[in-house]
Design a protein around this motif. Structure first.
Motif, PDB file in Angstrom:
ATOM      1  N   VAL A  69       0.834  -1.212   0.000  1.00 28.10           N
ATOM      2  CA  VAL A  69       0.000   0.000   0.000  1.00 28.10           C
ATOM      3  C   VAL A  69       0.863   1.255   0.000  1.00 28.10           C
ATOM      4  N   LYS A  70       1.905   1.256   0.812  1.00 24.57           N
ATOM      5  CA  LYS A  70       2.806   2.409   0.850  1.00 24.57           C
ATOM      6  C   LYS A  70       3.487   2.621  -0.494  1.00 24.57           C
ATOM      7  N   ALA A  71       3.924   1.537  -1.115  1.00 28.86           N
ATOM      8  CA  ALA A  71       4.634   1.647  -2.386  1.00 28.86           C
ATOM      9  C   ALA A  71       3.761   2.265  -3.466  1.00 28.86           C
ATOM     10  N   GLU A  72       2.465   1.942  -3.441  1.00 31.52           N
ATOM     11  CA  GLU A  72       1.556   2.466  -4.452  1.00 31.52           C
ATOM     12  C   GLU A  72       0.905   3.779  -4.024  1.00 31.52           C
ATOM     13  N   GLY A  73       1.065   4.155  -2.748  1.00 37.00           N
ATOM     14  CA  GLY A  73       0.572   5.438  -2.281  1.00 37.00           C
ATOM     15  C   GLY A  73      -0.911   5.492  -1.986  1.00 37.00           C
ATOM     16  N   PHE A  74      -1.499   4.349  -1.607  1.00 36.56           N
ATOM     17  CA  PHE A  74      -2.928   4.320  -1.310  1.00 36.56           C
ATOM     18  C   PHE A  74      -3.192   4.309   0.192  1.00 36.56           C
ATOM     19  N   LEU A  75      -4.456   4.139   0.552  1.00 37.51           N
ATOM     20  CA  LEU A  75      -4.865   4.055   1.944  1.00 37.51           C
ATOM     21  C   LEU A  75      -5.174   2.602   2.272  1.00 37.51           C
ATOM     22  N   PRO A  76      -4.843   2.136   3.470  1.00 34.63           N
ATOM     23  CA  PRO A  76      -5.105   0.742   3.835  1.00 34.63           C
ATOM     24  C   PRO A  76      -6.575   0.508   4.162  1.00 34.63           C
ATOM     25  N   THR A  77      -7.024  -0.716   3.962  1.00 35.71           N
ATOM     26  CA  THR A  77      -8.405  -1.083   4.300  1.00 35.71           C
ATOM     27  C   THR A  77      -8.478  -1.923   5.574  1.00 35.71           C
ATOM     28  N   THR A  78      -7.337  -2.278   6.130  1.00 37.28           N
ATOM     29  CA  THR A  78      -7.318  -3.109   7.346  1.00 37.28           C
ATOM     30  C   THR A  78      -7.029  -2.252   8.571  1.00 37.28           C
ATOM     31  N   LYS A  79      -7.496  -2.736   9.722  1.00 34.66           N
ATOM     32  CA  LYS A  79      -7.253  -2.028  10.983  1.00 34.66           C
ATOM     33  C   LYS A  79      -5.764  -2.029  11.312  1.00 34.66           C
ATOM     34  N   SER A  80      -5.111  -3.171  11.109  1.00 30.15           N
ATOM     35  CA  SER A  80      -3.681  -3.245  11.400  1.00 30.15           C
ATOM     36  C   SER A  80      -2.894  -2.336  10.464  1.00 30.15           C
ATOM     37  N   GLY A  81      -3.345  -2.243   9.216  1.00 27.41           N
ATOM     38  CA  GLY A  81      -2.677  -1.365   8.263  1.00 27.41           C
ATOM     39  C   GLY A  81      -2.823   0.099   8.636  1.00 27.41           C
ATOM     40  N   ALA A  82      -4.011   0.470   9.112  1.00 27.53           N
ATOM     41  CA  ALA A  82      -4.235   1.854   9.534  1.00 27.53           C
ATOM     42  C   ALA A  82      -3.362   2.206  10.729  1.00 27.53           C
ATOM     43  N   ASP A  83      -3.164   1.246  11.629  1.00 31.85           N
ATOM     44  CA  ASP A  83      -2.297   1.488  12.785  1.00 31.85           C
ATOM     45  C   ASP A  83      -0.863   1.776  12.341  1.00 31.85           C
ATOM     46  N   VAL A  84      -0.416   1.044  11.336  1.00 29.49           N
ATOM     47  CA  VAL A  84       0.949   1.209  10.854  1.00 29.49           C
ATOM     48  C   VAL A  84       1.119   2.530  10.095  1.00 29.49           C
ATOM     49  N   MET A  85       0.114   2.899   9.295  1.00 28.81           N
ATOM     50  CA  MET A  85       0.263   4.026   8.380  1.00 28.81           C
ATOM     51  C   MET A  85      -0.369   5.323   8.867  1.00 28.81           C
ATOM     52  N   GLY A  86      -0.990   5.290  10.031  1.00 24.15           N
ATOM     53  CA  GLY A  86      -1.729   6.460  10.510  1.00 24.15           C
ATOM     54  C   GLY A  86      -0.897   7.704  10.714  1.00 24.15           C
ATOM     55  N   SER A  87       0.394   7.554  10.930  1.00 20.18           N
ATOM     56  CA  SER A  87       1.255   8.714  11.169  1.00 20.18           C
ATOM     57  C   SER A  87       1.909   9.259   9.906  1.00 20.18           C
ATOM     58  N   ASP A  88       1.568   8.691   8.756  1.00 22.78           N
ATOM     59  CA  ASP A  88       2.171   9.118   7.493  1.00 22.78           C
ATOM     60  C   ASP A  88       1.547  10.440   7.045  1.00 22.78           C
ATOM     61  N   GLU A  89       2.314  11.509   7.078  1.00 22.72           N
ATOM     62  CA  GLU A  89       1.793  12.836   6.760  1.00 22.72           C
ATOM     63  C   GLU A  89       1.400  12.986   5.291  1.00 22.72           C
ATOM     64  N   THR A  90       1.954  12.164   4.417  1.00 16.63           N
ATOM     65  CA  THR A  90       1.632  12.304   2.999  1.00 16.63           C
ATOM     66  C   THR A  90       0.211  11.849   2.682  1.00 16.63           C
ATOM     67  N   ILE A  91      -0.379  11.019   3.539  1.00 19.88           N
ATOM     68  CA  ILE A  91      -1.749  10.579   3.284  1.00 19.88           C
ATOM     69  C   ILE A  91      -2.751  11.216   4.241  1.00 19.88           C
ATOM     70  N   LYS A  92      -2.266  12.013   5.188  1.00 17.77           N
ATOM     71  CA  LYS A  92      -3.171  12.612   6.181  1.00 17.77           C
ATOM     72  C   LYS A  92      -4.267  13.474   5.555  1.00 17.77           C
ATOM     73  N   PRO A  93      -3.977  14.313   4.530  1.00 19.94           N
ATOM     74  CA  PRO A  93      -5.065  15.104   3.947  1.00 19.94           C
ATOM     75  C   PRO A  93      -6.215  14.252   3.418  1.00 19.94           C
TER      76      PRO A  93
END
Length: 413
Positions: free
Chosen positions: A337-361
């Motif tokens: 998901v990070k490599a392609e620049g998308f948003l995760p659909t899993t709860k565990s994925g959201a926990d990992v990627m939630g602090s990524d400022e590039t997807i926060k908007p």
């Protein structure tokens, strides 16, 4: 197996240019094996130039841990994948696993396994509830939410300064005013991709922005008064010369590259656009804002593509489950998901990627997201009709008549 014209009509109207990135000629349902290993045929859509290599690495790592399973990869462009899967199913050579957007027509024809049969309970429970609901029909989940995306307005800050615009538009009235200023400053104001790649997304921007939409799981509402108003606004913007030439033949991906090169004032983009800007034109001064709507109400188009598994002559559910559980494991999934620049659909994925400022908007916009009615079995037909016909707005078609024609195709007439 019964084949449905609901989804077939859609794919039959899609563009037929051959742009396949990779193809390995599936045997579909033969249960094939390679050196004693059971073969899984995996067909996926291309999201970037790196998609194929990313999947190849996942498959390599999976096969190293599962020597009894061989995964055959087929990567197709979004322009082609609907036609390819239609042809494969007609020949009873469908893949074992497919990555695409709409799945309801396949499920309605009893072509797909329920999600509970192809992933473990822990994987199934890890999906965000909203995405699980969006992947279900009458309480049964068939699609596995693959990646999520949201849309936002990207704007060129230098062009805005040149045109004397101090802030991005929130309403259609402000959008028209800003577009006129950009045009006067010698800038193509807005990119409106109405080509076959993803015309349904650009159209949704204006339909939902007018207070309309595509409908729900039970009924599609393509020709609603609100949608006619949205289509009329689209045509007005085209006729005023605020868009690129010939929007009906312009696809999203190449047009986003035009924005990335600094040659458009505004265009609706996705989370991967941020990474593409960083890679291709890091000096571009740009901003991200909510999409303008008729009355300024916040809105974003939320999209969730899916993985699904087809029933074939040989029962491969155990192998499919092993592969999909591996793919959705936290480290493997979030890396993709990070490599392609998308948003995760899993709860565990959201926990990992939630602090990524590039997807926060984009994450901030999700509470106001509207989704395609992908669980409506007629949605694929509607999508195909939109992709092939909505560009006629740029050729003078009357919005009301055009939407009635698309509605008829969606209704199977």
């Amino acid at each position: 197996m019964k084949k449905s014209l609901r989804w077939g009509a859609a794919v039959a109207t899609a563009a037929v240019a051959t742009m396949t990135l990779a193809s390995c000629g599936f045997s579909g349902g033969s249960g094939g094996s390679s050196g004693g290993a059971q073969s899984l045929d995996l067909m996926v859509a291309s999201y970037s130039d790196n998609t194929k290599a990313e999947w190849q690495q996942i498959i390599k790592d999976f096969e190293a841990k599962n020597s009894d399973i061989k995964v055959n990869l087929d990567v197709e462009s979004w322009t082609d994948i609907n036609n390819v899967i239609k042809t494969r199913i007609q020949a009873q050579k469908q893949p074992d696993i497919l990555n695409i957007d709409a799945f309801a027509g396949f499920a309605s024809d009893d072509l797909l396994y329920p999600a509970k049969d192809i992933v473990s309970a822990s994987t199934l429970n890890d999906f965000q509830d909203a995405f699980k609901k969006n992947a279900s029909i009458d309480g049964t989940q068939y699609g596995l939410p693959f990646i999520a995306s949201a849309r936002a307005l990207f704007y060129n800050k230098d062009d805005f300064a040149k045109a004397g615009i101090s802030a991005p538009p929130k309403t259609w009235a402000e959008f028209e005013e800003d577009a006129a200023k950009l045009k006067a400053a010698g800038v193509t104001a807005y990119g409106m991709p109405l080509g076959s790649e993803e015309a349904q997304a650009e159209t949704a921007i204006w339909f939902y922005g007018a207070g309309g939409g595509y409908g729900d799981a039970k009924k599609l509402t393509i020709d609603s008064p609100e949608n006619v108003e949205g289509a009329t606004e689209m045509q007005k913007i085209i006729d005023q010369g605020y868009t690129e030439p010939n929007p009906g033949s312009t696809n999203r991906t190449p047009l986003l590259n035009v924005f990335i090169q600094g040659q458009l004032g505004m265009q609706v983009g996705l989370p991967p656009t941020v990474g593409q800007l960083k890679d291709k034109n890091p000096s571009l001064q740009y901003g991200i804002a909510p999409i303008p709507t008729k009355d300024g109400s916040p809105f974003t188009l939320g999209v969730a593509d899916h993985l699904m598994a087809f029933k074939n002559k040989t029962d491969k559910t155990e192998s499919i489950k092993k592969f999909l559980d591996y793919f959705y494991s936290k480290d493997v999934y979030t890396k993709w998901v990070k490599a392609e620049g998308f948003l995760p659909t899993t709860k565990s994925g959201a926990d990992v990627m939630g602090s990524d400022e590039t997807i926060k908007p984009f994450l901030d916009l999700l509470p106001n997201a509207k989704f395609y009615p992908s669980t409506n079995p007629n949605w694929s037909a509607a999508q195909g009709a939109i992709q092939s016909q909505i560009g006629q707005l740029g050729q003078g078609a009357k919005p009301e008549d055009l939407l009635k024609s698309i509605q008829a195709k969606a209704d199977g007439q």
